[in-house]
Every structure is written in C-alpha cells, then in structure tokens.
Design an enzyme around this catalytic site. Structure first.
Site, PDB file in Angstrom:
ATOM      1  CE  LYS A 184     -75.282  17.644   0.023  1.00 55.70           C
ATOM      2  NZ  LYS A 184     -76.754  18.372   0.369  1.00 55.70           N
ATOM      3  CG  ASP A 191     -84.278  16.007   3.214  1.00 57.85           C
ATOM      4  OD1 ASP A 191     -84.649  16.114   2.086  1.00 57.85           O
ATOM      5  OD2 ASP A 191     -83.339  16.799   3.662  1.00 57.85           O
ATOM      6  CG  ASP A 209     -80.870  22.810   1.551  1.00 57.60           C
ATOM      7  OD1 ASP A 209     -79.885  21.925   1.622  1.00 57.60           O
ATOM      8  OD2 ASP A 209     -81.818  22.775   1.027  1.00 57.60           O
TER       9      ASP A 209
END
Length: 599
Positions: A68, A196, A7
C-alpha cells in the site's frame, strides 16, 4: 447478490457484509477475522495472507508486504526510496513507476503494486464467497482519507484485476465513523473526531452525526505514517546497537533486516501492555546472536517526532473544520497503532482528559463501515439503512494552472461532494485562439509542487486583445469523487471536456485487461497446485493404509514383501518430491501401481 466492504490495509486487511440490520465480519479460510496483507512466492507456489507472512524470514526476497506504500506512487518518491532500504524484496524503476521483481516458477517475474494488492483482494473475495455461499462481485474498498487521485485510481484498478466491481470507495476514518455512529445511534447531534492510526497510514476526520445522517466536516492525514514507521525506527536503532556490539553492519543484509524487523514488531506490540520488551534474534549475522531489550520510555523517545506529527494533524483538521476542541463530543480510536499508550496519553491530555472511545474494535471498524456504505449503494438495500445518508469531502484542493506556473485554486480541500464550481479563464496573448487547461490537486502555491491530474485544450476562441477572450471552466465532482471538467468559450459556445477518472501514467484499459488475464492464470495454476497437493496427500494416506493392512490379510511372505517394497518405494518417492507436488499423471500412475499390487 451480496455487496461487501473491504478494508485493504498496509499491514492487515479485513472485510464485512451488512445483513439482517448489522455489519458482520467475514472470517478468512483459517477462521481469522483479519488477513495479513502479505504475498509470497515460494518456488512454484504463491501464498497469500497468513501463510505468506510465515515465509517472510526464509523467503525474504520473494515475500511482499507494505505494498500500500507503493501503490499510486512514483519511483523517485522520497518515501519509496526510504522504505526500499528496509524491505527484503527488490523494487525496480520502470519509467519512474515502482515495480516489484521476484523469482517465481524458476523465472523472474515483475509485478506492479496493483497486481500484488489484487492478489490480497482476490484472497478476500474467495473467502467471502465461501462464507456467504454465493458469488461476490460488488465491493466497496476503503482508502486513507489523504490518498491522492493516483492512489485512489490504483486501488480501484487493483479491485478490477481481482475480479471485483468496485461500486464505490470510502475514506477509512469516514467508514469508522459510520460503524461507530450506527452502533451508538442517537437523535442528538454529536461532533465526533475519528483518530485512525494504522500500520502505514494516519487519518483524522471530524464528522457531525445525527441519527443515521453523517456529515463530514473536515479530514486530514498522512499517507506515510503508522506502525510500520515505528518498526523502522526500532530496526535502525538495533542495527546501530548490533554494530556497536559486534562491529558488523547488517544494513545491507536483507535477510538479517527481515528477521530483525519481525522481532521489532513483536517488541512494539508488547510495549503496548508492558514497560519493557526483549529483542532476540539467533545467528543474526556471522553466527552472532543478538540479545537486547527496549523500554517503553525509550520507544516513545525514538518516535517522538512521529507522535508530534500525529498531534499536529489533529490540530490542523480541527482548524479546517471550524470547530474548537471543546466542541468535540467523542474521540474514537481506530487502527492497531492506537493501542500505543503514549498516543492515548497525548490525546487525552490535548482534549482535557476526555475519555477516549475504544468501544469499537480498532482492527474491524473500517471494514464494518465500508459494509454499511456498500449495502447503501447495492441493488438490495437493507431496511435498516432507509434513512442512511453520508456527505463526504474531498481531501485535497483541485486547481488550474495559471500564468507563471501558479496554482489557481478552484475547489478547496474539505469541500463537500458532490460539488460544482465555475471559474473564468482569460487569454494571455493577443488574438489567442487556443487555451490549454491543466488540472492539478494539492495545497502548494506553485503547480510544480502539486500533483498533475490531466489536461485538455479548447480551440476556436475568437481573436481579441489579451485578457479580453474568456473561457468558462466548469469543474464538477460526483459522489464517487470522479472529477469532470468542461471549458466553454462564451461567445461562440465552443466547448471541450474531460472526465478525470484515471491518471496520466496509470494503467490503461488494455493493461488492466492483460493483468486480469494474468490473475486468471494464477487462479488456474493455484487450483491445479491445490489438486496436486490433495492427490499427493491422498496417495500418501493410501500408502500408509495399505502398509497398516498388510498384517491383517492372508498373504504369503513373498506377497507381503512385494507390497511393502512398493509402499516403501512410493513413500520415498513422495518424500523426494515433498517441496513440489508431482504432476497429476505421475501421482495417478503411482496409485494405480500400488492398487494393482495390493489387490
């Protein structure tokens, strides 16, 4: 050879392996179950993880985080431009590609976001090999459900640069659904909504789970919404407050912003369990200390618009799935930001006071699900996964440019993969012999508002009046999300095709090869630096051992003074060179001198 699930998060990363019938979290070299997604360049040293995060306030220009949020994006992306103002490091424009500029080894270096993410992945890979006791090459990496093709491709490239064979990618909420479903296996069919909300991205996925079969009904999300945004709001709020208190603007002071960010992140975490939190930074700017506090109610008010976006995404995803909120059996919370009380209260209210499922660790669930998927794809399959089946969907619609710059939708979003679709395209001019096929992804009516994937041309169309020449376009997406497009002219059978496994403007094979070589040089340099540090520590320990043993030896006063003089000289030399370990040859020479005189 084990296959791991990783992850790769905006704020933290986590990894797991599936063995002996269960997913097992792999701790890093410090024994921690999550690793900060930070990279820091301090002088000639490169740090990754916890050590890098600790340098964020001092080496703020060379400490990289939230990468990211850059990966797969363009420099002129509004979100990139907004984030740059709050980052301590420098992002430069290279042909509309964002790159990061740092000073390392006394010279300026420029890195692509993929390279920085690769450094985090390599850290994870090394820790996994130490934990499992064998070489690890195959991995599944998770991505936000709403990542577009460019972002997914860039993430895969990061894995390649890190020395990983990325055998698959899985959407983060889908991975969490797998972790939740296997943990609470039931033969009865259940509709589960995975919520999430992490550090930088937000995803909602609705999955029908029965036994070990996972059928994704719909997915939605926002690739630029998460805990980091809540931190940014706090930073802006306190920048304004400091200006009111002291009349000084710190918005251009990168060091001050970084120190304030750390304090704001800590305050946000505290507000998950307390109604009030202090924000204190000594000598924030101009020697002025900053002392303030924020209430839970104020925090919720500042982030009201973000929280509303979160709930809107839930409603839209439910609509896409064809289900009503009454049809949802479980709402599962994943991601660190779901600890915020307001988020939980909003969800509970929307789902008519349904008890939210917090039974899986929100920081580890995605890695566990990725490990399950990795095991199902690997060469050695665990018997516990014999009946495991996963049907995922595409997050964004795929379309073809039509006349007038319109988007002709071919594969709607939330279509199950693998899938195959045929579309007929007609000529737009008399005696047209060539036709260009341009492929896009997105939901907007005009192609200029969507994301360009690739293009190719089919030739040899027989002369005919406009609209009478026809080309059949076959679009096919496999289970890994790779899009293959083929165009066939119906009369002659002429064809042309393209596999869209990479993106225009992304890394070429040669660029990836070069970056892999650069990563290998970093590994070698890191190993050499580690050896020098170990040798330095060994020499220092030896010097203290000799110093402590002087009084126990039968020596003359002159001999004792000579030895102590050499010990003092070496300890002082080591102290002078403490920021950068001396070369191995120098360390070996000093040790030899001490050995000769002490013997």
């Amino acid at each position: 050879m084990p296959t791991i699930g990783i992850d790769l998060g905006t704020t933290n990363s986590c990894m797991a392996v599936f063995r002996n019938g269960r997913a097992e979290i792999i701790a890093n070299d410090l024994g921690n179950r999550v690793t900060p997604s930070y990279v820091s360049f301090t002088g000639n040293e490169r740090l990754v993880g916890e050590a890098a995060k600790e340098e964020a306030t001092e080496y703020f220009k060379n400490t990289l985080y939230q990468i990211k949020r850059l990966i797969g994006r363009t420099y002129d992306d509004p979100s990139v431009q907004a984030d740059m103002k709050l980052w301590g490091f420098t992002v430069i424009n290279d042909d509309n590609k964002p790159k990061i500029s740092v000073v390392h080894d006394h010279k300026r270096n420029v890195f692509r976001p993929e390279q920085i993410s690769a450094m985090v992945l390599e850290k994870m890979k090394i820790a996994a090999e130490a934990f499992l006791g064998e070489t690890v090459t195959d991995a599944v990496i998770t991505v936000p459900a709403y990542f577009n093709h460019a972002q997914r491709k860039a993430t895969r490239d990061a894995g390649l640069i890190a020395g990983l064979n990325v055998i698959g990618m899985i959407n983060e909420p889908t991975a969490a659904a797998v972790a939740y479903g296997l943990d609470r296996q039931s033969d009865s069919e259940r509709n589960v909504l995975i919520f999430d909300l992490g550090g930088g991205t937000f995803d909602v996925t609705i999955v029908k789970i029965k036994g070990r079969k996972f059928d994704v009904k719909a997915t939605g999300g926002d690739t630029h919404l998460g805990g980091e945004d809540f931190d940014n709001i706090l930073v802006k709020y306190f920048v304004s407050e400091f200006k009111q208190q002291r009349g000084e603007d710190i918005s251009e002071n990168k060091r001050a912003l970084n120190r304030l960010r750390v304090a704001c992140e800590a305050a946000k975490r505290k507000l998950s369990s307390s109604t009030n939190a202090k924000v204190q930074v000594d000598a924030l700017q101009g020697g002025h200390d900053f002392r303030s506090s924020i209430s839970q109610a104020k925090f919720e008010n500042l982030n009201h618009s973000f929280f509303e976006r979160v709930l809107d995404t839930v409603k839209n995803t439910l609509s896409d799935s064809g289900l009503k909120k009454e049809n949802i059996d479980d709402v599962v919370l994943v991601g660190g930001s779901t600890r915020i009380p307001k988020i939980q209260a909003m969800l509970e209210k929307y789902f008519d006071n349904m008890k939210l499922k917090r039974t899986i660790n929100p920081d580890e669930a995605v890695a566990c699900g990725a490990a399950v998927y990795a095991s199902s794809l690997g060469f050695v399959k665990d018997p516990a996964l014999e009946e495991f089946a996963l049907e995922d969907v595409i997050p964004l619609s795929i379309g073809i440019k039509s006349h007038g710059g319109k988007m002709s939708f071919a594969i709607p979003r939330n279509t199950k993969i693998p899938t195959k679709v045929r579309k007929t395209r007609s000529t737009v001019a008399d005696n047209q012999e060539r036709m260009g096929i341009k492929i896009y992804e997105g939901e907007r009516a005009l192609i200029k508002d969507n994301h360009f994937l690739d293009e190719f041309t089919i030739s040899g169309i027989p002369p005919a009046p406009r609209t009478k020449g026809e080309v059949e376009v076959l679009l096919e997406i496999n289970a890994c999300g790779i899009l293959h497009v083929e165009a066939i002219e119906k009369i002659t059978g002429n064809s042309s095709e393209i596999t869209i496994a990479r993106d225009k403007g992304r890394l070429s094979e040669n660029e990836i090869k070069r970056m892999v070589q650069e990563a290998e040089k970093f590994r070698e340099r890191d190993q050499e630096l580690k050896q020098r540090c170990n040798a330095r520590n060994a020499l220092e320990n030896y010097a203290y051992t000799v110093k402590e043993g002087v009084d126990q030896k039968n020596l003359t006063r002159q001999q004792r003074e000579s030895i102590m003089s050499k010990v003092t000289e070496i300890l002082q030399w080591l102290d002078i060179n403490k920021t950068e370990p001396p070369e191995m040859s120098e360390l070996e020479e000093k040790k030899r001198e001490l050995e000769e005189i002490s013997q």
